[in-house]
Design a protein around this motif. Structure first.
Motif, PDB file in Angstrom:
ATOM      1  N   SER A 196       0.651  -1.155   0.127  1.00 59.79           N
ATOM      2  CA  SER A 196      -0.032  -0.035  -0.043  1.00 59.79           C
ATOM      3  C   SER A 196       1.052   1.335   0.001  1.00 59.79           C
ATOM      4  O   SER A 196       0.313   2.324   0.071  1.00 59.79           O
ATOM      5  CB  SER A 196      -0.873  -0.030   1.080  1.00 59.79           C
ATOM      6  N   ASN A 197       2.129   1.173  -0.061  1.00 56.09           N
ATOM      7  CA  ASN A 197       3.066   2.196   0.000  1.00 56.09           C
ATOM      8  C   ASN A 197       2.843   3.154   1.144  1.00 56.09           C
ATOM      9  O   ASN A 197       2.827   4.328   1.065  1.00 56.09           O
ATOM     10  CB  ASN A 197       3.222   2.840  -1.314  1.00 56.09           C
ATOM     11  N   GLY A 198       2.495   2.544   2.367  1.00 56.92           N
ATOM     12  CA  GLY A 198       2.359   3.164   3.694  1.00 56.92           C
ATOM     13  C   GLY A 198       0.755   3.459   3.984  1.00 56.92           C
ATOM     14  O   GLY A 198       0.711   3.732   5.114  1.00 56.92           O
ATOM     15  N   VAL A 199      -0.113   3.356   3.080  1.00 54.65           N
ATOM     16  CA  VAL A 199      -1.491   3.709   3.406  1.00 54.65           C
ATOM     17  C   VAL A 199      -1.933   2.837   4.792  1.00 54.65           C
ATOM     18  O   VAL A 199      -2.740   3.576   5.620  1.00 54.65           O
ATOM     19  CB  VAL A 199      -2.298   3.645   2.329  1.00 54.65           C
ATOM     20  N   HIS A 200      -1.540   1.683   4.831  1.00 54.65           N
ATOM     21  CA  HIS A 200      -2.142   0.902   5.999  1.00 54.65           C
ATOM     22  C   HIS A 200      -1.524   0.996   7.224  1.00 54.65           C
ATOM     23  O   HIS A 200      -2.176   0.713   8.405  1.00 54.65           O
ATOM     24  CB  HIS A 200      -1.987  -0.630   5.553  1.00 54.65           C
ATOM     25  N   ASN A 201      -0.490   2.016   7.351  1.00 54.42           N
ATOM     26  CA  ASN A 201      -0.185   2.459   8.519  1.00 54.42           C
ATOM     27  C   ASN A 201       0.979   3.547   8.207  1.00 54.42           C
ATOM     28  O   ASN A 201       2.226   3.415   8.465  1.00 54.42           O
ATOM     29  CB  ASN A 201       0.562   1.414   9.518  1.00 54.42           C
ATOM     30  N   PRO A 202       0.563   4.790   7.800  1.00 55.97           N
ATOM     31  CA  PRO A 202       1.551   5.763   7.316  1.00 55.97           C
ATOM     32  C   PRO A 202       2.821   6.049   8.485  1.00 55.97           C
ATOM     33  O   PRO A 202       3.879   6.027   7.791  1.00 55.97           O
ATOM     34  CB  PRO A 202       0.632   6.997   7.338  1.00 55.97           C
ATOM     35  N   ASP A 203       2.298   6.422   9.652  1.00 51.97           N
ATOM     36  CA  ASP A 203       3.312   6.693  10.738  1.00 51.97           C
ATOM     37  C   ASP A 203       4.219   5.616  10.860  1.00 51.97           C
ATOM     38  O   ASP A 203       5.570   5.871  10.715  1.00 51.97           O
ATOM     39  CB  ASP A 203       2.682   7.144  12.104  1.00 51.97           C
ATOM     40  N   LEU A 204       4.003   4.181  11.127  1.00 51.62           N
ATOM     41  CA  LEU A 204       4.780   3.239  11.307  1.00 51.62           C
ATOM     42  C   LEU A 204       5.558   2.891   9.964  1.00 51.62           C
ATOM     43  O   LEU A 204       6.786   2.900  10.189  1.00 51.62           O
ATOM     44  CB  LEU A 204       4.086   1.911  11.627  1.00 51.62           C
ATOM     45  N   THR A 205       5.003   3.006   8.860  1.00 53.23           N
ATOM     46  CA  THR A 205       5.812   2.819   7.591  1.00 53.23           C
ATOM     47  C   THR A 205       6.828   3.786   7.534  1.00 53.23           C
ATOM     48  O   THR A 205       8.171   3.128   7.137  1.00 53.23           O
ATOM     49  CB  THR A 205       5.009   2.837   6.292  1.00 53.23           C
ATOM     50  N   VAL A 206       6.697   5.133   7.595  1.00 53.76           N
ATOM     51  CA  VAL A 206       7.667   6.002   7.334  1.00 53.76           C
ATOM     52  C   VAL A 206       8.857   5.815   8.735  1.00 53.76           C
ATOM     53  O   VAL A 206      10.078   5.828   8.335  1.00 53.76           O
ATOM     54  CB  VAL A 206       7.147   7.547   7.640  1.00 53.76           C
ATOM     55  N   ASP A 207       8.324   5.524   9.888  1.00 55.44           N
ATOM     56  CA  ASP A 207       9.262   5.328  10.940  1.00 55.44           C
ATOM     57  C   ASP A 207      10.303   3.998  10.733  1.00 55.44           C
ATOM     58  O   ASP A 207      11.362   4.309  10.929  1.00 55.44           O
ATOM     59  CB  ASP A 207       8.617   5.169  12.126  1.00 55.44           C
ATOM     60  N   ILE A 208       9.673   3.113  10.114  1.00 58.76           N
ATOM     61  CA  ILE A 208      10.597   1.815  10.121  1.00 58.76           C
ATOM     62  C   ILE A 208      11.733   2.090   8.836  1.00 58.76           C
ATOM     63  O   ILE A 208      12.918   1.544   8.861  1.00 58.76           O
ATOM     64  CB  ILE A 208       9.844   0.400   9.918  1.00 58.76           C
ATOM     65  N   LEU A 209      11.219   2.714   7.970  1.00 59.96           N
ATOM     66  CA  LEU A 209      12.089   3.087   6.699  1.00 59.96           C
ATOM     67  C   LEU A 209      13.097   4.116   6.996  1.00 59.96           C
ATOM     68  O   LEU A 209      14.322   3.796   6.914  1.00 59.96           O
ATOM     69  CB  LEU A 209      11.482   3.557   5.466  1.00 59.96           C
ATOM     70  N   GLU A 210      12.543   5.084   7.901  1.00 53.52           N
ATOM     71  CA  GLU A 210      13.818   5.991   8.413  1.00 53.52           C
ATOM     72  C   GLU A 210      15.034   5.491   9.432  1.00 53.52           C
ATOM     73  O   GLU A 210      15.911   5.705   9.336  1.00 53.52           O
ATOM     74  CB  GLU A 210      13.026   7.191   8.861  1.00 53.52           C
ATOM     75  N   TYR A 211      14.162   4.641  10.180  1.00 52.71           N
ATOM     76  CA  TYR A 211      15.196   3.913  11.038  1.00 52.71           C
ATOM     77  C   TYR A 211      16.107   2.967  10.411  1.00 52.71           C
ATOM     78  O   TYR A 211      17.262   3.181  10.613  1.00 52.71           O
ATOM     79  CB  TYR A 211      14.071   3.069  12.095  1.00 52.71           C
ATOM     80  N   SER A 212      15.725   2.537   9.363  1.00 58.65           N
ATOM     81  CA  SER A 212      16.388   1.316   8.768  1.00 58.65           C
ATOM     82  C   SER A 212      17.637   2.306   7.973  1.00 58.65           C
ATOM     83  O   SER A 212      18.801   1.673   7.969  1.00 58.65           O
ATOM     84  CB  SER A 212      15.726   0.521   7.560  1.00 58.65           C
ATOM     85  N   ILE A 213      17.256   3.318   7.359  1.00 60.20           N
ATOM     86  CA  ILE A 213      18.110   4.132   6.499  1.00 60.20           C
ATOM     87  C   ILE A 213      18.867   4.506   7.687  1.00 60.20           C
ATOM     88  O   ILE A 213      20.274   4.782   7.382  1.00 60.20           O
ATOM     89  CB  ILE A 213      17.734   5.080   5.714  1.00 60.20           C
ATOM     90  N   SER A 214      18.667   4.972   8.776  1.00 62.65           N
ATOM     91  CA  SER A 214      19.695   5.565   9.741  1.00 62.65           C
ATOM     92  C   SER A 214      20.702   4.428  10.134  1.00 62.65           C
ATOM     93  O   SER A 214      21.783   4.980  10.687  1.00 62.65           O
ATOM     94  CB  SER A 214      18.961   6.045  10.831  1.00 62.65           C
ATOM     95  N   LEU A 215      20.405   3.105  10.063  1.00 65.53           N
ATOM     96  CA  LEU A 215      21.538   2.348  10.569  1.00 65.53           C
ATOM     97  C   LEU A 215      22.732   2.317   9.537  1.00 65.53           C
ATOM     98  O   LEU A 215      23.621   1.561   9.970  1.00 65.53           O
ATOM     99  CB  LEU A 215      20.666   0.845  10.693  1.00 65.53           C
ATOM    100  N   PHE A 216      22.554   2.901   8.489  1.00 65.10           N
ATOM    101  CA  PHE A 216      23.700   2.745   7.560  1.00 65.10           C
ATOM    102  C   PHE A 216      24.224   4.050   7.319  1.00 65.10           C
ATOM    103  O   PHE A 216      24.063   4.935   6.275  1.00 65.10           O
ATOM    104  CB  PHE A 216      23.208   2.004   6.336  1.00 65.10           C
ATOM    105  N   PRO A 217      24.853   4.877   8.214  1.00 62.96           N
ATOM    106  CA  PRO A 217      25.310   6.245   8.062  1.00 62.96           C
ATOM    107  C   PRO A 217      26.323   6.335   7.009  1.00 62.96           C
ATOM    108  O   PRO A 217      27.178   5.524   6.951  1.00 62.96           O
ATOM    109  CB  PRO A 217      25.900   6.673   9.741  1.00 62.96           C
TER     110      PRO A 217
END
Ligand code: HEC
Ligand code: HEC
Ligand code: HEC
Ligand code: HEC
Length: 294
Positions: A273-294
């Protein structure tokens, strides 16, 4: 109720259903024991009745009698709307949508994210939630959540979950109702479920935010999610954690952060759904994942 009359509502609903993937998908006859209880009519009703998975000899698709049992109930109430204990933990309880989430949920993630990240070699390239973790996203319970991430979301306010959006007022025979499609004529989103007074109250545009070829684009979340997914995908490819087809680059033993990032990436991908099923959580887990590889 008039079921078999020539102009009964059932005729129209049958047409809608005919245009759904439940009727005409390419995977509605997967009759192996591990698959049939979500992919076939016979497997599903046997599983709901007995808790036992079978391999039906003559499988059929997901039809009226999969979800309803009119000859028993003498109406179109649902075969089950009991809250669902999710395979990956947690409970899904969104009224009529409980029916859907018997099937639309993550399968067992094996090895678990923690184990994958410490000592176990992953050998199955499909590692992750498998297809259809929509119920886990809406409930905010993916089975694994990194510390500090919050899973609550405004879309959890939809009392009947999936049904409120996917089965909203039908558009001809192409979207909403028993088609369960969110768009029609391939370009027009069905926003009837979004624009109710309790929810977006007419605030979702049904045309201008559309980005052809990229799925729905409501402007406020899907484009962000698509950008974050592209960024994370490039990282996971560069780190050789996934292959060009987005599968896990097996065999592999990952660190915990690597396992988290791959799990979140594959979860968002399979949710579709590209985020629609849980916008906040989807954005959070993706931003978190990206932050793991500085
Ligand atoms: C018996 C299991 C089962 C139940 C119950 C079920 N689904 Fe499905 N659903 C599936 C399967 C399997 C597919 C994929 C079929 C295929 O592609 O061949 C699917 C496909 C879909 C699709 C289409 C996805 C696409 O690719 O376009 C939507 C939307 C959907 N389901 C929504 C729902 C909703 C909403 C409910 C509840 C009202 C529901 N489903 C109930 C198993 C189920
Ligand atoms: C817990 C329920 C469940 C089980 C068990 C399950 N599936 Fe599915 N599967 C689904 C649902 C729901 C969908 C549709 C999800 C969607 O459209 O996003 C789906 C979709 C698929 C698809 C289409 C994916 C795509 O990208 O179009 C394939 C292929 C598939 N499943 C194969 C299998 C096979 C093979 C098995 C058994 C080894 C299996 N599934 C077991 C629920 C399940
Ligand atoms: C994947 C599950 C699923 C399948 C398949 C399905 N239904 Fe339904 N049906 C539902 C759900 C969920 C509702 C409740 C929708 C609501 O209340 O808005 C419903 C509601 C109905 C209703 C009541 C409609 C209303 O608006 O009051 C009728 C009649 C009905 N279905 C007939 C059928 C017929 C006929 C078929 C086969 C052609 C069918 N259904 C296939 C899930 C399903
Ligand atoms: C708040 C409204 C909303 C809720 C609640 C919701 N969906 Fe969706 N769903 C959408 C939208 C919007 C899309 C994206 C359509 C696109 O981009 O093509 C989507 C996409 C999907 C897809 C991918 C295929 C498709 O139709 O695009 C499936 C399958 C799906 N949803 C099933 C479910 C299931 C099962 C539930 C309940 C667990 C659910 N949805 C709950 C709005 C919703």
């Amino acid at each position: 109720m008039d079921c078999h009359g020539e102009d009964s509502e059932v005729v129209a609903i049958s047409g809608q259903w005919g245009g759904s993937k439940h009727a005409s998908g390419e995977n509605i006859d997967r009759n192996g024991t591990d698959c049939s209880y979500c992919h076939t009519h016979e497997g599903f009703i046997h599983y709901v009745d007995t808790g036992e998975a079978i391999e039906p000899m003559n499988p059929s698709g997901i039809g009226c009698f999969t979800c309803h049992e009119p000859h028993t109930n003498e109406d179109f109430s649902l075969r089950t709307d009991d809250p669902v204990d999710l395979t990956e933990g947690g409970t899904f309880d969104f009224g009529l949508a409980n029916l859907c989430v018997n099937c639309h949920q993550s399968r067992a993630v094996d090895p678990s994210v923690e184990d994958a990240g410490t000592r176990v070699e992953i050998t199955n390239k499909r590692w992750g939630p498998h297809h259809g973790p929509q119920g886990n996203f809406l409930a905010g319970d993916l089975g694994y959540l990194s510390e500090g991430l919050d899973s609550s979301d405004p879309h959890q306010g939809a009392d009947n979950g999936c049904v409120d959006c996917h089965m909203a007022t039908v558009v001809g025979a192409w979207a909403g109702g028993h088609t369960m499609n969110m768009y029609y004529e391939e370009t027009e989103p069905n926003v009837a479920g979004c624009n109710t007074t309790d929810c977006h109250d007419g605030g979702i545009d049904d045309g201008d935010d559309w980005a052809a070829g990229e799925g729905f684009n409501y402007g406020f979340v899907q484009s962000d999610v698509m950008d974050l997914m592209a960024e994370l995908r490039a990282i996971l490819l560069a780190e050789e954690l996934i292959d060009a087809d987005d599968y896990v680059n097996v065999p592999i033993t990952m660190t915990l952060p690597e396992a988290e990032a791959v799990f979140y990436f594959r979860s968002v991908l399979e949710d579709r759904s590209n985020g629609v099923h849980n916008p906040d959580l989807t954005v959070d887990i993706l931003e978190y994942s990206i932050s793991l590889f500085p």
